[in-house]
Design an enzyme around this catalytic site. Sequence first.
Site, PDB file in Angstrom:
ATOM      1  N   CYS A 117     -16.732  -9.619 -22.945  1.00  0.00           N
ATOM      2  CA  CYS A 117     -16.946 -10.468 -24.115  1.00  0.00           C
ATOM      3  C   CYS A 117     -15.858 -11.545 -24.124  1.00  0.00           C
ATOM      4  O   CYS A 117     -14.991 -11.571 -23.264  1.00  0.00           O
ATOM      5  CB  CYS A 117     -16.884  -9.636 -25.390  1.00  0.00           C
ATOM      6  SG  CYS A 117     -15.351  -8.727 -25.555  1.00  0.00           S
ATOM      7  N   CYS A 128     -12.341 -10.307 -23.946  1.00  0.00           N
ATOM      8  CA  CYS A 128     -11.927  -9.788 -22.648  1.00  0.00           C
ATOM      9  C   CYS A 128     -11.501 -10.929 -21.731  1.00  0.00           C
ATOM     10  O   CYS A 128     -10.515 -10.819 -21.012  1.00  0.00           O
ATOM     11  CB  CYS A 128     -13.064  -9.009 -22.000  1.00  0.00           C
ATOM     12  SG  CYS A 128     -13.856  -7.846 -23.113  1.00  0.00           S
TER      13      CYS A 128
END
Lengths: 356, 81
Positions: free
Chosen positions: B10, B13
């Site tokens: 995501c 991350c």
Amino acid sequence: METIRLSLNSFYKFAGSFFYVPNWLKTALAAIIWYVVYKNLNVLSKWLTYDLLGFTLGSHLGSAIEFFIFEVPKVLMLLIIVVYGVGVVRTFFTPERTRNLLSGKRESLGNILAAMLGIVTPFCSCSAVPLFIGFIKSGVPIGVTFSFLIAAPMINEVAIVLLFSLFGIKVTAIYVFTGLLIAILTGWIIGHLHMEKYIEDWVNEVEAPLESDSSLLINWQDRLQAGRDAVKEIVKKVWFYIVLGIAVGAGIHGYVPTGMMAGILGKNSWWSVPLAVLIGVPMYSNAAGIVPIAQALLEKGASLGSVLAFMMSVIGLSLPEIIILRNVLKMPLILTFVGVLTIGIILVGYLFNLIF
Amino acid sequence: MKIQVLGPGCAKCFALMNHVRIAVAALNLPVEIEKVEDIKEIMKFRIMSTPALAVDGQVKFAGRVASSNEIKEILSQCLVK
């Protein structure tokens, strides 16, 4: 560019050593400036629209532009302050701590607690799987876990700010209250269907997640920093959707004739609520983009029930989250989850069409 | 030294991955950064939220995007040991 930035940085350091301003003073100053600007936004937007830009008072374009100039800074300013506050509060509620609060709780009480903790515990849908496993593995009942997973995305600070500034306190309270109710009841129902066997098998072999002490912040300085980080992160993520949503809302506000939405999403057509949910479920947008549009629809004759159901289905049920949860849930459980939640949202829509 | 960034992919991350890259470059470390995206692999680290950072298999923090400065500190501490 790089050299300019470097020299600027050293200038700030140099200046900073002469005029040392403590962080609390900066925060206090920012709060005062925030308050003065916020209180005068109404006057400022009128002056900008009609005096500086010269639009005629009462014209379509004028009212659309005034609406836009007033709402965008208002929403953004409220967002900054609320996100900051929530960011600080969330340092007290780590997922691990919430899990400890919930493990071993009885069903009903656990569902209520889980839904409420869903609001304050930091959560992003990409963390849904580790969180789900962490809960299940430490003995949180499956229904209680679902109450958390439903409330967490549906009732978030961005949605609350937008609802409050565009719809007012009453609709915001209704949204939060019914959102909690749906999360509690849906979780309770899933708990009573005893669907534990539809959790993917690999989850059984996973070891329970540990406490991660490094996530626990220690002092107030860190907590306030977390608030500032939250502001940076969330405002960066949503400002564009807010501007876009309010621009579309302003367009509808200024140009769409009143009562036009009454036929499609009005009170008197029985299919308006299911239609709103059907459009809303596959739509994936954050609250920032959808609330301003929903507000404009309400103003043009859509019923409160349909608009609420629409917002809840867009914000609370997102396709990416369902896909991520498919990693740990077998199909029957996924379908039950989506089905029960959808029916719950539709019922809430009908309820509010009946009351208002 | 083995550096692993744990996260299914995501926005957060990716942000953490960037901060780790900056920290590694600043310390001039000749190490590779591995990105662990498979959720079953991630769960082996026994964490409850992502993104997370593991050094030599040990989770250093989970559920937040630490600044590159903080990561630099974490990595230099690991070097000393």
